[in-house]
Design a protein around this motif. Structure first.
Motif, PDB file in Angstrom:
ATOM      1  N   GLY B 281       0.810  -1.214   0.000  1.00 53.25           N
ATOM      2  CA  GLY B 281       0.000   0.000   0.000  1.00 53.25           C
ATOM      3  C   GLY B 281       0.840   1.260   0.000  1.00 53.25           C
ATOM      4  O   GLY B 281       0.520   2.238  -0.668  1.00 53.25           O
ATOM      5  N   GLU B 282       1.954   1.223   0.715  1.00 58.65           N
ATOM      6  CA  GLU B 282       2.756   2.450   0.800  1.00 58.65           C
ATOM      7  C   GLU B 282       3.446   2.774  -0.528  1.00 58.65           C
ATOM      8  O   GLU B 282       3.728   3.938  -0.811  1.00 58.65           O
ATOM      9  CB  GLU B 282       3.766   2.368   1.952  1.00 58.65           C
ATOM     10  N   GLN B 283       3.688   1.742  -1.352  1.00 56.42           N
ATOM     11  CA  GLN B 283       4.253   2.018  -2.675  1.00 56.42           C
ATOM     12  C   GLN B 283       3.239   2.776  -3.528  1.00 56.42           C
ATOM     13  O   GLN B 283       3.581   3.744  -4.214  1.00 56.42           O
ATOM     14  CB  GLN B 283       4.641   0.716  -3.381  1.00 56.42           C
ATOM     15  N   LEU B 284       1.993   2.324  -3.467  1.00 57.03           N
ATOM     16  CA  LEU B 284       0.940   3.024  -4.213  1.00 57.03           C
ATOM     17  C   LEU B 284       0.805   4.454  -3.702  1.00 57.03           C
ATOM     18  O   LEU B 284       0.769   5.406  -4.483  1.00 57.03           O
ATOM     19  CB  LEU B 284      -0.400   2.297  -4.051  1.00 57.03           C
ATOM     20  N   THR B 285       0.758   4.580  -2.374  1.00 55.82           N
ATOM     21  CA  THR B 285       0.597   5.902  -1.785  1.00 55.82           C
ATOM     22  C   THR B 285       1.713   6.836  -2.216  1.00 55.82           C
ATOM     23  O   THR B 285       1.485   7.976  -2.604  1.00 55.82           O
ATOM     24  CB  THR B 285       0.596   5.796  -0.249  1.00 55.82           C
ATOM     25  N   LYS B 286       2.946   6.335  -2.159  1.00 56.89           N
ATOM     26  CA  LYS B 286       4.087   7.183  -2.532  1.00 56.89           C
ATOM     27  C   LYS B 286       3.920   7.726  -3.950  1.00 56.89           C
ATOM     28  O   LYS B 286       4.073   8.916  -4.193  1.00 56.89           O
ATOM     29  CB  LYS B 286       5.389   6.377  -2.424  1.00 56.89           C
ATOM     30  N   LEU B 287       3.603   6.838  -4.885  1.00 55.87           N
ATOM     31  CA  LEU B 287       3.482   7.294  -6.274  1.00 55.87           C
ATOM     32  C   LEU B 287       2.280   8.222  -6.453  1.00 55.87           C
ATOM     33  O   LEU B 287       2.303   9.117  -7.293  1.00 55.87           O
ATOM     34  CB  LEU B 287       3.412   6.109  -7.238  1.00 55.87           C
ATOM     35  N   MET B 288       1.254   8.016  -5.639  1.00 57.52           N
ATOM     36  CA  MET B 288       0.105   8.923  -5.721  1.00 57.52           C
ATOM     37  C   MET B 288       0.468  10.314  -5.202  1.00 57.52           C
ATOM     38  O   MET B 288      -0.011  11.315  -5.727  1.00 57.52           O
ATOM     39  CB  MET B 288      -1.100   8.335  -4.978  1.00 57.52           C
ATOM     40  N   THR B 289       1.362  10.376  -4.216  1.00 52.60           N
ATOM     41  CA  THR B 289       1.789  11.711  -3.755  1.00 52.60           C
ATOM     42  C   THR B 289       2.633  12.410  -4.822  1.00 52.60           C
ATOM     43  O   THR B 289       2.884  13.598  -4.742  1.00 52.60           O
ATOM     44  CB  THR B 289       2.617  11.688  -2.442  1.00 52.60           C
ATOM     45  N   LEU B 290       3.085  11.638  -5.816  1.00 49.73           N
ATOM     46  CA  LEU B 290       3.822  12.258  -6.919  1.00 49.73           C
ATOM     47  C   LEU B 290       2.880  12.613  -8.073  1.00 49.73           C
ATOM     48  O   LEU B 290       3.322  13.000  -9.146  1.00 49.73           O
ATOM     49  CB  LEU B 290       4.935  11.331  -7.408  1.00 49.73           C
ATOM     50  N   GLY B 291       1.589  12.406  -7.862  1.00 52.87           N
ATOM     51  CA  GLY B 291       0.614  12.846  -8.852  1.00 52.87           C
ATOM     52  C   GLY B 291      -0.003  11.753  -9.708  1.00 52.87           C
ATOM     53  O   GLY B 291      -0.818  12.044 -10.581  1.00 52.87           O
ATOM     54  N   LEU B 292       0.389  10.487  -9.493  1.00 52.03           N
ATOM     55  CA  LEU B 292      -0.215   9.414 -10.292  1.00 52.03           C
ATOM     56  C   LEU B 292      -1.554   8.994  -9.686  1.00 52.03           C
ATOM     57  O   LEU B 292      -1.748   9.090  -8.476  1.00 52.03           O
ATOM     58  CB  LEU B 292       0.702   8.186 -10.334  1.00 52.03           C
ATOM     59  N   THR B 293      -2.444   8.506 -10.541  1.00 56.06           N
ATOM     60  CA  THR B 293      -3.670   7.910 -10.022  1.00 56.06           C
ATOM     61  C   THR B 293      -3.297   6.523  -9.497  1.00 56.06           C
ATOM     62  O   THR B 293      -2.211   6.016  -9.790  1.00 56.06           O
ATOM     63  CB  THR B 293      -4.730   7.726 -11.118  1.00 56.06           C
TER      64      THR B 293
END
Ligand SMILES: Nc1ncnc2c1ncn2[C@@H]1O[C@H](COP(=O)(O)OP(=O)(O)OP(=O)(O)O)[C@@H](O)[C@H]1O
Ligand SMILES: [Mg+2]
Lengths: 250, 307
Positions: B281-293
């Motif tokens: 989950g934290e990998q997804l979250t990290k990339l989402m904080t960079l603007g990815l859906t």
């Protein structure tokens, strides 16, 4: 104009790991405005700083209260939408990825495929010998300090109006410490945005325009640099009663 | 060759035209183009009822490559092919294999390849293989590769195998026997989706002193697909063996990892690792904080993982 982030009476409760369904309130009625160049967020371990940063980034949803960004209510916006609006967040513990290279990660952050030399520029800013790192994977082979610097570089690559750094200096050697402060100054100069830095370091608190102390999930003090001497000499929280043997017979 | 076939060839062998050096191109059950080089000779098998080729690589051959792509674009074709590689002492070569199936018909298409590698003393082989299938017919696309690997003293083989997309069913079997000081490195990558199944079985005998095997499989099982990873390593001498299954499951995907290590010698050092789970989950979250859906983040993570 600096960015304007406003937290209004924010409360946050997390699922209690021990009791199913139970929730434990971590942030209590936090109100805070960030519209300065550098705002430092400090306070004792476990005080709620990282939790507050996650609430700002949208990773945690407040249980009550409001978050405004440049006047817009973003309380219900997702992590992605907040990122797109101009909020960046450097994790206290950066995440590792198998197979994703430093350049890939910087490219995602920048929102476009970076050339090697573009990626190198960001790495050089955080003091990594760029050519050695661009094509390395952001996996367990990077040391803690290297990973932390890559994390900071992704925030530089984003260059958004608001950047939140969670203990950026942790694990970074003394030698690089001064350059780190330079990095923040440069980031501000380029973007003219606001930077919120969570830190325990006097030298970082020293460059802050505003210092916010968070303890037990509450804002206990807000002020300019002038409150620093008082904070540093100030009363330390009393140690845990169990450790000192207080409250026990004899 | 038509556009579909050219596309397959590009997918499995990165080839845009005729490759350099020795090659054999097999298309719809027949060898359609071939070239030998001064040091690498390719000849058809002559045994009755046995289709395939023998590849002879002269001792000491350095920095040469062999391309042996296979493409199937006719629906309903089933083939069994035997390819034997005879790699001479001290040679250092690159072998690029690959199979592409395009099936837009209702009948199943199937390619089963039996590759036997005789790796000579101190010879070094790098083997790269990609499997890919497409076409929107209801017929299945099936690939069942078997590799038999014999590595003589001091020889080494590195196998990089990738199943990219579209293969409905696969059973991959790799058996290896390693002599003194021989080494085998396997890097396998498999992505399955839909109702696909993939079974991969390794069986390695470390027979000689100082033999070393390192078998690593990275896989992603998405949608309703299922994968099974079996790795048997037998340490019969002072040797080192390592197998690893690193799998990401998504949607209703399922993965089974079956390690089996046998140490028949007190100096054998054998390790197995297996990790199966969804994307952190934290990998997804990290990339989402960079603007990815969330979906873009998932794609980036999978793409990197299987790179
Ligand atoms: N998901 C969670 N579930 C339950 N409790 C949590 C959760 N996240 C944080 N906490 C608790 O909330 C409190 C605040 O944690 P937080 O990580 O925000 O502190 P911090 O101020 O960043 O501390 P540090 O200076 O050590 O980094 C701690 O007591 C922590 O154990
Ligand atoms: Mg923290």
């Amino acid at each position: 104009m600096a960015a304007m982030l406003e937290l209004q009476h924010v409360c946050f409760a997390a699922e209690d790991g021990q009791e199913k369904g139970a929730r434990k309130e971590i942030l209590h009625d936090v109100s805070l405005t960030v519209n300065d160049r550098f705002v430092a967020l400090t306070g004792p371990n476990g005080g709620g700083k990282s939790t507050l940063a996650k609430v700002i980034a949208g990773i945690y949803r407040p249980t009550s209260g409001k978050i405004l960004f440049n006047g817009e209510d973003i309380t219900d916006l997702s992590v992605t939408d907040r990122a797109k609006k101009g909020i960046s967040f450097a994790f206290q513990q950066p995440v590792r990825f198998k197979g994703i290279t430093v350049r890939d990660l910087l490219s995602i952050a920048a929102g476009k495929k970076l050339t090697v030399s573009e990626a190198c520029r960001y790495l050089a800013e955080v003091g990594l010998c760029a050519r050695e790192y661009v094509e390395r994977e952001v996996n367990a082979s990077l040391s803690g300090g290297e990973l932390k610097r890559v994390e900071i570089a992704t925030i530089l690559a984003r260059g958004t109006e608001l950047s939140v750094f969670d203990e950026p200096e942790a694990g970074i050697d003394l030698w690089s410490f001064n350059s780190l402060i330079g990095v923040f100054e440069e980031l501000h100069r380029k973007i003219n945005g606001s930077i919120l830095i969570i830190s325990h370091q006097e030298r970082i608190l020293n460059i802050a325009d505003k210092i916010v102390v968070l303890a037990d999930g509450r804002v206990s003090r807000v002020g300019g640099r002038e409150i620093l001497p008082e904070l540093l000499s100030g009363a330390r929280p009393s140690p845990c009663a169990v450790l000192t043997g207080e409250g026990r017979n004899g | 060759m038509d556009a579909i076939e050219r596309g397959l060839l590009e997918k499995v062998a990165d080839l845009h035209g005729v490759p350099e050096g020795a090659y054999n191109l097999r298309e719809n059950g027949k060898s359609v183009a071939r070239a030998s080089s001064a040091n690498i000779e390719i000849v058809s098998k002559t045994e009755e009822g046995k289709s395939g080729i023998d590849i002879f690589i002269k001792p000491g051959t350095k920095n040469e490559s062999v391309h042996i792509p296979v493409i199937l674009s006719q629906s309903g074709l089933h083939e069994l092919v035997y390819n034997d590689f005879h790699i001479g002492e001290g040679a250092d070569v690159l072998i690029i294999a690959g199979c592409g199936i395009h099936n837009c018909g209702v009948q199943d298409s199937e390619h089963s390849g039996v590759h036997t590698f005789y790796v000579g003393k101190n010879a070094k082989v790098r083997y790269v293989e990609k499997h890919y299938a497409d076409g929107d017919g209801s017929g299945e696309r099936i690939m069942n590769p078997t590799s038999e690997v014999y590595i003589e003293e001091g020889g080494s083989m590195e196998m990089e195998t990738t199943q990219i997309k579209g293969v409905d069913s696969t059973r991959r079997v790799t058996r290896a026997k390693l002599a003194k000081g021989a080494s085998l490195v396997v890097r396998e990558k498999i992505y399955t989706h839909g109702k696909q199944t993939a079974a991969t079985e390794f069986s390695v005998d470390l027979d000689g002193e100082g033999a070393a095997a390192d078998v690593v499989s990275r896989s992603v099982a998405a949608e309703n697909s299922h994968q099974e990873f079996t790795a048997v390593i037998n340490g019969n001498a002072k040797c080192t063996g390592h197998s690893e299954c690193d799998a990401i499951i998504m949607d209703n995907g399922t993965v089974t990892a079956l390690p089996a290590l046998t140490a028949n010698c007190v100096d054998a050092e054998l390790i197995h690792e297996a990790a199966i789970g969804k994307i952190a989950g934290e990998q997804l979250t990290k990339l989402m904080t960079l603007g990815l859906t969330e979906q873009q983040a998932e794609e980036q993570i999978i793409q990197g993982f299987l790179k």
